[in-house]
Design a protein around this motif. Structure first.
Motif, PDB file in Angstrom:
ATOM      1  N   ALA A 126       1.016  -1.119  -0.079  1.00  0.00           N
ATOM      2  CA  ALA A 126       0.016  -0.014  -0.162  1.00  0.00           C
ATOM      3  C   ALA A 126       1.043   1.276  -0.213  1.00  0.00           C
ATOM      4  CB  ALA A 126      -1.075  -0.038   1.332  1.00  0.00           C
ATOM      5  N   TYR A 127       2.039   1.472   0.936  1.00  0.00           N
ATOM      6  CA  TYR A 127       2.841   2.340   0.931  1.00  0.00           C
ATOM      7  C   TYR A 127       3.524   2.725  -0.356  1.00  0.00           C
ATOM      8  CZ  TYR A 127       7.316   4.918   1.976  1.00  0.00           C
ATOM      9  OH  TYR A 127       8.060   5.491   2.172  1.00  0.00           O
ATOM     10  N   PHE A 128       3.918   1.769  -0.941  1.00  0.00           N
ATOM     11  CA  PHE A 128       4.777   1.843  -2.381  1.00  0.00           C
ATOM     12  C   PHE A 128       3.722   2.188  -3.391  1.00  0.00           C
ATOM     13  CE2 PHE A 128       8.324  -0.332  -0.155  1.00  0.00           C
ATOM     14  CZ  PHE A 128       9.009   0.608  -0.322  1.00  0.00           C
ATOM     15  N   CYS A 129       2.875   1.479  -3.596  1.00  0.00           N
ATOM     16  CA  CYS A 129       1.467   2.196  -4.440  1.00  0.00           C
ATOM     17  C   CYS A 129       1.430   3.607  -4.351  1.00  0.00           C
ATOM     18  CB  CYS A 129       0.238   1.391  -4.296  1.00  0.00           C
ATOM     19  SG  CYS A 129       0.529  -0.362  -5.109  1.00  0.00           S
ATOM     20  N   ALA A 130       1.038   4.144  -3.071  1.00  0.00           N
ATOM     21  CA  ALA A 130       0.960   5.350  -2.702  1.00  0.00           C
ATOM     22  C   ALA A 130       2.002   6.386  -3.176  1.00  0.00           C
ATOM     23  CB  ALA A 130       0.527   5.416  -1.165  1.00  0.00           C
ATOM     24  N   LEU A 131       3.029   6.158  -2.936  1.00  0.00           N
ATOM     25  CA  LEU A 131       4.229   6.775  -3.209  1.00  0.00           C
ATOM     26  C   LEU A 131       4.242   6.866  -4.734  1.00  0.00           C
ATOM     27  CD1 LEU A 131       7.490   5.839  -1.499  1.00  0.00           C
ATOM     28  CD2 LEU A 131       5.960   7.921  -1.129  1.00  0.00           C
ATOM     29  N   GLU A 132       4.014   5.558  -5.463  1.00  0.00           N
ATOM     30  CA  GLU A 132       4.054   5.770  -6.787  1.00  0.00           C
ATOM     31  C   GLU A 132       3.201   6.775  -7.547  1.00  0.00           C
ATOM     32  OE1 GLU A 132       6.377   4.160  -8.568  1.00  0.00           O
ATOM     33  OE2 GLU A 132       5.600   4.371 -10.198  1.00  0.00           O
ATOM     34  N   LEU A 133       1.865   6.941  -6.663  1.00  0.00           N
ATOM     35  CA  LEU A 133       0.813   7.708  -7.331  1.00  0.00           C
ATOM     36  C   LEU A 133       1.109   9.217  -6.695  1.00  0.00           C
ATOM     37  CD1 LEU A 133      -2.122   5.107  -6.828  1.00  0.00           C
ATOM     38  CD2 LEU A 133      -0.734   5.923  -9.069  1.00  0.00           C
ATOM     39  N   GLY A 134       2.168   9.545  -5.842  1.00  0.00           N
ATOM     40  CA  GLY A 134       2.263  10.751  -5.434  1.00  0.00           C
ATOM     41  C   GLY A 134       1.244  11.140  -4.407  1.00  0.00           C
ATOM     42  N   ARG A 135       0.740  10.441  -3.503  1.00  0.00           N
ATOM     43  CA  ARG A 135      -0.195  10.698  -2.470  1.00  0.00           C
ATOM     44  C   ARG A 135       0.500  11.037  -1.263  1.00  0.00           C
ATOM     45  NH1 ARG A 135      -3.361  10.010  -6.625  1.00  0.00           N
ATOM     46  NH2 ARG A 135      -4.558   7.990  -6.781  1.00  0.00           N
ATOM     47  N   ASP A 136      -0.130  11.779  -0.394  1.00  0.00           N
ATOM     48  CA  ASP A 136       0.176  12.190   0.738  1.00  0.00           C
ATOM     49  C   ASP A 136       0.128  11.053   1.704  1.00  0.00           C
ATOM     50  OD1 ASP A 136       0.623  13.344   3.346  1.00  0.00           O
ATOM     51  OD2 ASP A 136      -0.647  15.344   2.828  1.00  0.00           O
ATOM     52  N   VAL A 137       0.881  10.447   1.985  1.00  0.00           N
ATOM     53  CA  VAL A 137       1.191   8.988   2.672  1.00  0.00           C
ATOM     54  C   VAL A 137       0.668   8.994   4.046  1.00  0.00           C
ATOM     55  CG1 VAL A 137       2.177   7.075   3.380  1.00  0.00           C
ATOM     56  CG2 VAL A 137       2.619   7.896   1.206  1.00  0.00           C
ATOM     57  N   ASP A 138       1.091  10.328   4.828  1.00  0.00           N
ATOM     58  CA  ASP A 138       0.724  10.281   6.091  1.00  0.00           C
ATOM     59  C   ASP A 138      -0.536  10.908   6.555  1.00  0.00           C
ATOM     60  OD1 ASP A 138       3.210   9.099   7.109  1.00  0.00           O
ATOM     61  OD2 ASP A 138       4.237  11.071   7.262  1.00  0.00           O
ATOM     62  N   GLN A 139      -1.067  11.868   5.745  1.00  0.00           N
ATOM     63  CA  GLN A 139      -2.284  12.510   5.784  1.00  0.00           C
ATOM     64  C   GLN A 139      -3.224  12.461   4.467  1.00  0.00           C
ATOM     65  OE1 GLN A 139      -1.337  16.594   6.990  1.00  0.00           O
ATOM     66  NE2 GLN A 139       0.653  15.596   8.131  1.00  0.00           N
ATOM     67  N   PRO A 140      -3.731  10.993   4.481  1.00  0.00           N
ATOM     68  CA  PRO A 140      -4.669  11.060   3.167  1.00  0.00           C
ATOM     69  C   PRO A 140      -5.849  11.750   3.210  1.00  0.00           C
ATOM     70  CG  PRO A 140      -4.474   8.909   4.541  1.00  0.00           C
ATOM     71  CD  PRO A 140      -3.531   9.875   5.418  1.00  0.00           C
ATOM     72  N   ARG A 141      -6.367  11.990   1.861  1.00  0.00           N
ATOM     73  CA  ARG A 141      -7.384  12.886   1.942  1.00  0.00           C
ATOM     74  C   ARG A 141      -8.735  12.426   2.826  1.00  0.00           C
ATOM     75  NH1 ARG A 141      -8.906  11.471  -4.150  1.00  0.00           N
ATOM     76  NH2 ARG A 141      -9.979   9.416  -3.752  1.00  0.00           N
ATOM     77  N   ASN A 142      -9.283  13.433   3.379  1.00  0.00           N
ATOM     78  CA  ASN A 142     -10.599  13.123   4.207  1.00  0.00           C
ATOM     79  C   ASN A 142     -10.447  12.107   5.342  1.00  0.00           C
ATOM     80  OD1 ASN A 142     -11.781  14.357   1.846  1.00  0.00           O
ATOM     81  ND2 ASN A 142     -12.351  12.057   0.952  1.00  0.00           N
ATOM     82  N   LEU A 143      -9.223  11.657   5.641  1.00  0.00           N
ATOM     83  CA  LEU A 143      -9.194  10.928   7.055  1.00  0.00           C
ATOM     84  C   LEU A 143      -8.501  11.639   8.002  1.00  0.00           C
ATOM     85  CD1 LEU A 143      -7.908   7.645   5.348  1.00  0.00           C
ATOM     86  CD2 LEU A 143     -10.088   8.028   6.135  1.00  0.00           C
TER      87      LEU A 143
END
Ligand code: F6R
Length: 614
Positions: free
Chosen positions: A590-607
């Protein structure tokens, strides 16, 4: 969710407030603000309270706060929108019409509409769409030279949950806080006092803290504080020591907290086990349960109440309790149980599982059980949290502060707590001394097995690079690995925003198999026991329909490796302990997919990290 910081003392308040808010960022927020009582001379017509609020990240607020802003007392807030959209005006602090009163609020004021109507008739002018702003106007309505009594009078009108910090320009250096269902903790410094919704905002300044209870109000100045209860009676404060180190809430050499926390798991599991392995009797020592041996022996069934990842740990725990301790056990979603009019049976043990110890659903479900005479033990990470304090005993999991919104190390520590509890209860019934010793040996080896499982890091990163652009995933597991599949799917959804569903492998034929196509990869968790062959059959069914397969299976499983498109080997451990080694690859995926997609890993949206509202 929302965060509060308050400061009064000799130092520049704005710096401490902004830095404290930064520490609370991990809770999830969409805007932030501070109010500082201006130091130095006040020019004619100038407002003594400087209020600065910005939507967006703390960095925006930091830019807007003048570096030389004088003033040594103030309050700050990070907002996670509930009532009203994300705007500067809806951010806290909110002020009254005179601009002399400022408040920040966590929680929800349920009856704010009639209160607002009443206050508007009295001349209040509202500048935001929030429920919280009524508090500032209500305090002003009652203010007669004493902020503490005005806030107490205001609380009398309000229905809902709150953690509040308030200040008044005519009472320099005083901050008043109130708590009902939303945490507040006082930091007692040397010649200074702090107030926060979470100890992480205090840690850089003091380790002496006082946790407020529901219904309590604190009035503090730099050198003194007073706590009183609903009946206005003084409360004797208990000063606790925070044992967390500042380094634990910093990223260190890692690029983000989630990565750090994933790799901390060998140590955090070790901490959960430390001092609790009873080698002499082949059992576990769980002193915090506060239950006499005969009460433990009398337990006939176990019910877990929890949410999200903690519920997944509970699902594993219940399978262990049933298969090893031979106790019927069931994990319930707290949000469901609390409104279901539950039957509370005698001789049932209830376990409230929560990393934060503040999750509203779990807390209210627990209170409902207690109200009906049930005993509830807590399995919590945050020491001094509400669930930890209100439960009748429990197990601290000692994972240390978990800052990333997505829970990782707390999960494996919760698992460790369930293994300990299972052992302890099993040894009271059917499990022999010898079997207990073997169980302990496996459990002792879990941290090292997790360390080895994490060594697949680079291999998993390479797989994530290939798969991060798929839109849908199935996560499939059986037995103890079914909850792990649910957890893997939740991790992927949360931080990469890729749609993922967890299923019991045996269930796919009953519907989900219709989703299988070359565009829908399945991630299989392959057990190393009697369920392995059945899982392999399920893999073949997927393969026959053109679905890509990623398999996590024991090292050396050539058959699985030959069927799967991708194979992630994990260390060989007894099948009962496979959850420990299976979950790290899913967290990393999950972590590496998120990195690959340029997501904010520590503070995902809406959460938000700690979900203190329904
Ligand atoms: C998932 C996650 C949430 C929490 C849930 C319960 O990564 O963090 O699903 O597990 O909100 O939180 P706690 O354990 O604090 O009660």
């Amino acid at each position: 969710m929302c965060g509060i910081v308050g400061y009064t003392g000799p130092r520049q308040a704005s710096r401490i407030l902004v830095e404290g808010l930064k520490r609370l960022e991990y809770r999830g927020y969409d805007s932030a603000g501070i109010a500082v009582l201006k130091g130095g001379p006040i020019a004619a017509g100038e407002r003594p309270l400087v209020v600065i609020k910005r939507k967006g990240k703390i960095a925006e607020l930091r830019k807007a706060v003048p570096k030389d802003l004088a003033g040594s007392s103030g309050i700050g807030h990070t907002r996670w929108a509930t009532h009203g959209s994300v705007t500067d005006a809806n951010a806290h602090p909110h002020t009254d019409v005179s601009g002399k009163i400022a408040i920040v609020h966590n929680g929800i004021i349920e009856n704010y509409v009639p209160l607002k109507e009443m206050l508007e008739k009295e001349g209040a002018v509202f500048l935001s769409e929030t429920d919280s702003e009524v508090i500032a106007h209500l305090v002003a309505y009652h203010y007669d030279g004493d902020l503490e009594s005005a806030l107490k009078a205001a609380l009398g009108h309000m229905r809902g949950t709150y953690g509040i910090a308030a200040m008044h320009a005519d009472e320099p250096g005083r901050i008043v806080g109130a708590r009902n269902g939303s945490p507040l903790v006082l930091g007692v410094g040397d010649g200074e006092m702090l107030l926060a919704s979470d100890v992480t905002a205090l840690l850089a300044h003091t380790t002496n803290v006082v946790y407020l209870n529901d219904g309590e109000v604190v009035s503090m100045t730099p050198t003194d504080f007073r706590i009183s209860d609903r009946d206005d009676q003084a409360v004797d404060p208990r000063i606790d020591q925070i044992t967390w180190k500042l380094g634990a809430i910093e990223k260190g050499r890692f690029s983000c907290f989630m990565e750090k926390e994933i790799f901390e798991q060998p140590e955090s599991i070790e901490r959960a086990l430390t001092g609790r392995l009873d080698m002499e009797y082949g059992s576990a020592k769980l002193g915090g349960l506060n239950l006499a041996k005969k009460d433990l022996h009398a337990i006939e069934r176990v019910r877990v109440i929890a949410a999200g990842t903690s519920w997944h740990a509970g699902l594993v725990g219940c399978q262990l309790l049933e298969s090893v301790a031979r106790l019927p056990a069931q994990a319930e979603l707290a949000s469901e149980l609390r409104y279901r009019n539950p039957v509370v049976e005698a001789h049932s043990l209830y376990l409230a599982v929560s990393q934060s110890g503040e999750t509203a659903d779990t807390l209210y479900a627990m209170r409902e059980i207690q109200r009906r005479g049930g005993a509830v033990l807590g399995i919590c990470n945050v020491v001094g949290s509400t669930i930890a304090r209100e439960s009748d005993g429990g197990i601290y999991v000692h994972s240390g502060p978990e800052i990333a919104v997505a829970s990782t190390k707390a999960f494996t520590s919760q698992l460790a707590a369930f293994y300990l509890l299972t052992l302890s209860l099993a040894r009271m019934h059917d499990m022999s001394h010898h079997e207990g010793e073997r169980f302990l040996e496996e459990l002792k080896a879990a941290p090292e097995a997790v360390r080895r499982s994490l060594q697949q890091r680079d291999h998993i990163q390479a797989i994530a690079k290939r798969y991060a652009r798929f839109h849908d995933f199935l996560f499939l597991g059986r037995g103890l690995l079914y909850p792990i599949a649910l957890e893997g799917a939740l991790k992927l959804k949360e931080i990469s925003y890729i749609h993922a569903e967890g299923y019991a492998s045996g269930e796919i034929k009953h519907g989900p198999i219709a989703l299988i196509s070359p565009e829908t990869p399945s991630l299989f968790l392959v057990p190393n026991d009697h369920l392995r062959e059945k899982t392999i059959t399920n893999m073949k069914e997927i393969k026959a329909r053109g679905g890509p397969i990623i398999a996590v299976a024991q090292e050396g499983d050539d058959l699985v490796a030959s069927i799967a498109d991708e194979y992630i080997p994990v260390p060989a451990v007894d099948s009962l302990f496979q959850p420990f080694v299976m979950v790290p690859p899913l967290q990393l995926f999950a972590y590496f997919c998120a990195l690959e997609l340029g997501r904010d890993v520590d503070q995902p949206r809406n959460l938000a990290k700690s979900v203190t509202v329904e």
